[in-house]
Design a protein around this motif. Structure first.
Motif, PDB file in Angstrom:
ATOM      1  N   SER A 170      -6.766  -7.644  -4.795  1.00 43.32           N
ATOM      2  CA  SER A 170      -5.834  -7.588  -3.955  1.00 43.32           C
ATOM      3  C   SER A 170      -4.791  -6.663  -4.137  1.00 43.32           C
ATOM      4  CB  SER A 170      -5.269  -8.841  -3.985  1.00 43.32           C
ATOM      5  OG  SER A 170      -6.020  -9.884  -3.402  1.00 43.32           O
ATOM      6  N   VAL A 171      -4.510  -6.031  -3.176  1.00 48.35           N
ATOM      7  CA  VAL A 171      -3.424  -4.895  -3.399  1.00 48.35           C
ATOM      8  C   VAL A 171      -2.282  -5.263  -2.033  1.00 48.35           C
ATOM      9  CG1 VAL A 171      -2.844  -2.555  -3.456  1.00 48.35           C
ATOM     10  CG2 VAL A 171      -5.013  -3.120  -4.311  1.00 48.35           C
ATOM     11  N   GLY A 172      -1.312  -5.525  -2.519  1.00 50.55           N
ATOM     12  CA  GLY A 172      -0.187  -5.916  -1.679  1.00 50.55           C
ATOM     13  C   GLY A 172       1.065  -4.656  -1.465  1.00 50.55           C
ATOM     14  N   PRO A 173       1.770  -4.817  -0.573  1.00 52.96           N
ATOM     15  CA  PRO A 173       2.892  -3.933  -0.188  1.00 52.96           C
ATOM     16  C   PRO A 173       3.823  -3.438  -1.522  1.00 52.96           C
ATOM     17  CG  PRO A 173       2.891  -5.626   1.385  1.00 52.96           C
ATOM     18  CD  PRO A 173       2.009  -6.168   0.486  1.00 52.96           C
ATOM     19  N   GLU A 174       3.892  -4.298  -2.412  1.00 57.69           N
ATOM     20  CA  GLU A 174       4.687  -4.033  -3.488  1.00 57.69           C
ATOM     21  C   GLU A 174       3.998  -3.258  -4.458  1.00 57.69           C
ATOM     22  OE1 GLU A 174       1.985  -7.620  -4.071  1.00 57.69           O
ATOM     23  OE2 GLU A 174       3.373  -7.414  -2.800  1.00 57.69           O
ATOM     24  N   GLN A 175       2.634  -3.067  -4.423  1.00 62.86           N
ATOM     25  CA  GLN A 175       1.719  -2.028  -5.171  1.00 62.86           C
ATOM     26  C   GLN A 175       1.681  -0.823  -4.550  1.00 62.86           C
ATOM     27  OE1 GLN A 175      -1.082  -5.255  -5.155  1.00 62.86           O
ATOM     28  NE2 GLN A 175      -1.150  -5.050  -7.386  1.00 62.86           N
ATOM     29  N   TYR A 176       1.368  -0.668  -3.220  1.00 64.39           N
ATOM     30  CA  TYR A 176       1.425   0.495  -2.726  1.00 64.39           C
ATOM     31  C   TYR A 176       2.610   1.153  -2.051  1.00 64.39           C
ATOM     32  CZ  TYR A 176       0.567  -1.958   1.778  1.00 64.39           C
ATOM     33  OH  TYR A 176       0.967  -2.933   2.870  1.00 64.39           O
ATOM     34  N   ASN A 195       3.073  -2.013   8.198  1.00 64.19           N
ATOM     35  CA  ASN A 195       2.804  -3.483   8.688  1.00 64.19           C
ATOM     36  C   ASN A 195       2.890  -4.222   7.574  1.00 64.19           C
ATOM     37  OD1 ASN A 195       3.310  -3.713  11.666  1.00 64.19           O
ATOM     38  ND2 ASN A 195       1.950  -2.126  11.442  1.00 64.19           N
ATOM     39  N   GLN A 196       2.920  -3.749   6.209  1.00 63.62           N
ATOM     40  CA  GLN A 196       2.796  -4.606   5.162  1.00 63.62           C
ATOM     41  C   GLN A 196       1.879  -5.502   4.764  1.00 63.62           C
ATOM     42  OE1 GLN A 196       5.809  -4.103   2.887  1.00 63.62           O
ATOM     43  NE2 GLN A 196       5.848  -2.425   3.931  1.00 63.62           N
ATOM     44  N   VAL A 197       0.629  -4.890   4.929  1.00 64.25           N
ATOM     45  CA  VAL A 197      -0.667  -5.684   4.998  1.00 64.25           C
ATOM     46  C   VAL A 197      -1.113  -5.736   3.585  1.00 64.25           C
ATOM     47  CG1 VAL A 197      -3.076  -5.850   5.773  1.00 64.25           C
ATOM     48  CG2 VAL A 197      -1.354  -5.131   7.561  1.00 64.25           C
ATOM     49  N   THR A 198      -1.744  -6.603   2.967  1.00 64.93           N
ATOM     50  CA  THR A 198      -2.236  -7.115   1.817  1.00 64.93           C
ATOM     51  C   THR A 198      -3.696  -6.921   2.031  1.00 64.93           C
ATOM     52  OG1 THR A 198      -0.695  -8.708   1.091  1.00 64.93           O
ATOM     53  CG2 THR A 198      -2.819  -8.863   0.068  1.00 64.93           C
ATOM     54  N   MET A 199      -4.261  -6.113   1.385  1.00 67.17           N
ATOM     55  CA  MET A 199      -5.574  -5.523   1.458  1.00 67.17           C
ATOM     56  C   MET A 199      -6.408  -6.111   0.146  1.00 67.17           C
ATOM     57  SD  MET A 199      -5.060  -3.464   3.837  1.00 67.17           S
ATOM     58  CE  MET A 199      -6.887  -2.719   3.974  1.00 67.17           C
ATOM     59  N   ASN A 200      -7.650  -6.776   0.577  1.00 57.64           N
ATOM     60  CA  ASN A 200      -8.325  -7.607  -0.317  1.00 57.64           C
ATOM     61  C   ASN A 200      -9.733  -6.742  -0.254  1.00 57.64           C
ATOM     62  OD1 ASN A 200      -6.403  -9.371  -0.900  1.00 57.64           O
ATOM     63  ND2 ASN A 200      -7.379 -11.147   0.541  1.00 57.64           N
ATOM     64  N   TYR A 201     -10.121  -6.776  -1.547  1.00 56.73           N
ATOM     65  CA  TYR A 201     -11.756  -6.029  -1.859  1.00 56.73           C
ATOM     66  C   TYR A 201     -12.441  -7.063  -2.598  1.00 56.73           C
ATOM     67  CZ  TYR A 201      -9.252  -1.837  -0.098  1.00 56.73           C
ATOM     68  OH  TYR A 201      -8.417  -1.038   0.720  1.00 56.73           O
ATOM     69  N   PRO A 217      -4.419   8.630   5.607  1.00 55.38           N
ATOM     70  CA  PRO A 217      -3.888   8.505   6.999  1.00 55.38           C
ATOM     71  C   PRO A 217      -4.378   7.301   7.778  1.00 55.38           C
ATOM     72  CG  PRO A 217      -4.801  10.786   6.795  1.00 55.38           C
ATOM     73  CD  PRO A 217      -5.136   9.979   5.446  1.00 55.38           C
ATOM     74  N   ASP A 218      -5.547   6.994   7.697  1.00 59.22           N
ATOM     75  CA  ASP A 218      -6.089   5.981   8.351  1.00 59.22           C
ATOM     76  C   ASP A 218      -5.316   4.434   8.017  1.00 59.22           C
ATOM     77  OD1 ASP A 218      -7.665   7.463   9.830  1.00 59.22           O
ATOM     78  OD2 ASP A 218      -9.338   7.272   8.372  1.00 59.22           O
ATOM     79  N   MET A 219      -4.871   4.598   6.907  1.00 60.78           N
ATOM     80  CA  MET A 219      -4.345   3.218   6.399  1.00 60.78           C
ATOM     81  C   MET A 219      -2.658   3.244   6.608  1.00 60.78           C
ATOM     82  SD  MET A 219      -6.912   1.709   4.770  1.00 60.78           S
ATOM     83  CE  MET A 219      -6.496   0.695   3.709  1.00 60.78           C
ATOM     84  N   GLU A 220      -2.243   3.991   7.393  1.00 59.26           N
ATOM     85  CA  GLU A 220      -0.947   3.922   7.805  1.00 59.26           C
ATOM     86  C   GLU A 220      -0.349   2.809   8.400  1.00 59.26           C
ATOM     87  OE1 GLU A 220       2.684   6.716   9.478  1.00 59.26           O
ATOM     88  OE2 GLU A 220       0.636   7.378   9.691  1.00 59.26           O
ATOM     89  N   LEU A 221      -1.061   2.533   9.641  1.00 57.58           N
ATOM     90  CA  LEU A 221      -0.837   1.339  10.342  1.00 57.58           C
ATOM     91  C   LEU A 221      -0.670  -0.193   9.388  1.00 57.58           C
ATOM     92  CD1 LEU A 221      -0.111   0.128  13.055  1.00 57.58           C
ATOM     93  CD2 LEU A 221      -2.709  -0.333  13.375  1.00 57.58           C
ATOM     94  N   PHE A 222      -1.472  -0.253   8.313  1.00 53.44           N
ATOM     95  CA  PHE A 222      -1.501  -1.218   7.258  1.00 53.44           C
ATOM     96  C   PHE A 222      -0.281  -1.085   6.529  1.00 53.44           C
ATOM     97  CE2 PHE A 222      -6.141  -0.781   8.237  1.00 53.44           C
ATOM     98  CZ  PHE A 222      -6.287  -2.041   8.742  1.00 53.44           C
ATOM     99  N   ARG A 223       0.055   0.224   6.019  1.00 52.20           N
ATOM    100  CA  ARG A 223       1.388   0.312   5.162  1.00 52.20           C
ATOM    101  C   ARG A 223       2.364  -0.149   5.910  1.00 52.20           C
ATOM    102  NH1 ARG A 223      -1.423   5.111   3.782  1.00 52.20           N
ATOM    103  NH2 ARG A 223      -0.145   6.400   5.386  1.00 52.20           N
TER     104      ARG A 223
END
Length: 186
Positions: free
Chosen positions: A178-184, A158-164, A150-156
Motif C-alpha cells: 500500500s502506498v498512500g499520499p503520505e508516501q508519494y 485526490n489523495q488516493v491510496t494505491m494497493n498492489y 502523468p497518468d497517476m496525477e488524478l490519483f495524486r
C-alpha cells in the motif's frame, strides 16, 4: 381626556398643565399623541428592519453552508465514480501480461479512496520468494511511478491510496503493498 403624572408626587394632571396642581413641581412636557404614535411606529419599523436583516443574513448563511457541504459530498461521491469507472475500463483489457513474469488480473475501486491492482506472478510460487526482499525492491519503484507518472496525477490530486496485491502462479497470496499520499507526496 389625557392626563400626565407628576414625577414628584405621582398625581394626575391635565396634559396642557405646566406645573402640578397638587405639589407645584414642574411637569414633564407632554408629547402630543401623534408624536408619540410616530415614535412608536418608527421604533417598530426599525425593529422590524433589524429582524428582517437578521433573518435574511441567516438564510443566506444557511444556503451558503448547504451548498458548500453539497459540493464536498458531491466531490467525494463523484470521485468514487471516477475510481469505479477507471477500474471498469482497465478490467475490459484484463488479464494482460505486464512483463514476462507479471500478469495484471484486474483492478478494483475500494472503500476509503483506495484503488487496488491485483497481480499474479506467473513463474513463481510463494515458497520460493523472499517476501521482504521482494517488497524492498518494489516499494521504491511503485512509489516513484505514482510520483512521476502523468497518468497517476488524478490519483495524486485526490489523495488516493494505491494497493498492489500479489499472488503466486497458484493463486496463493504473497503480499499487498500500500502506498498512500503520505508516501508519494514526500
Amino acid at each position: 381626556m389625557e392626563l400626565i403624572k407628576c414625577l414628584h408626587c405621582n398625581e394626575d394632571n391635565k396634559t396642557n398643565a405646566r406645573y402640578c396642581r397638587y405639589c407645584g413641581y414642574e411637569l414633564p412636557k407632554a408629547a402630543p399623541k401623534e408624536l408619540l404614535e410616530k415614535q412608536v411606529a418608527k421604533q417598530t419599523k426599525s425593529s422590524t428592519k433589524k429582524k428582517l436583516i437578521v433573518a435574511l443574513v441567516s438564510v443566506v448563511a444557511f444556503v451558503v453552508a448547504f451548498l458548500v457541504v453539497q459540493q464536498l459530498v458531491q466531490r467525494v461521491f463523484s470521485f468514487d465514480k471516477v475510481l469505479m469507472k477507471t477500474a471498469s475500463e482497465l478490467n475490459e483489457a484484463c488479464p494482460f501480461m505486464v512483463d514476462a513474469e507479471t500478469r495484471l488480473d484486474n483492478a478494483a475501486a475500494m472503500p476509503d479512496n483506495t484503488f487496488q491492482y491485483n497481480y499474479s506472478l506467473m513463474t513463481l510460487v510463494k515458497d520460493s520468494i523472499d517476501i521482504s526482499s521482494f517488497e524492498a525492491y518494489l516499494i521504491p519503484q511503485i512509489t516513484n511511478n505514482i510520483k512521476t507518472n502523468p497518468d497517476m496525477e488524478l490519483f495524486r490530486v485526490n489523495q488516493v491510496t494505491m494497493n498492489y496485491k500479489y499472488v503466486d502462479k497458484n493463486g496463493v497470496f504473497i503480499t499487498k503493498i500500500s502506498v498512500g499520499p503520505e508516501q508519494y507526496n514526500e
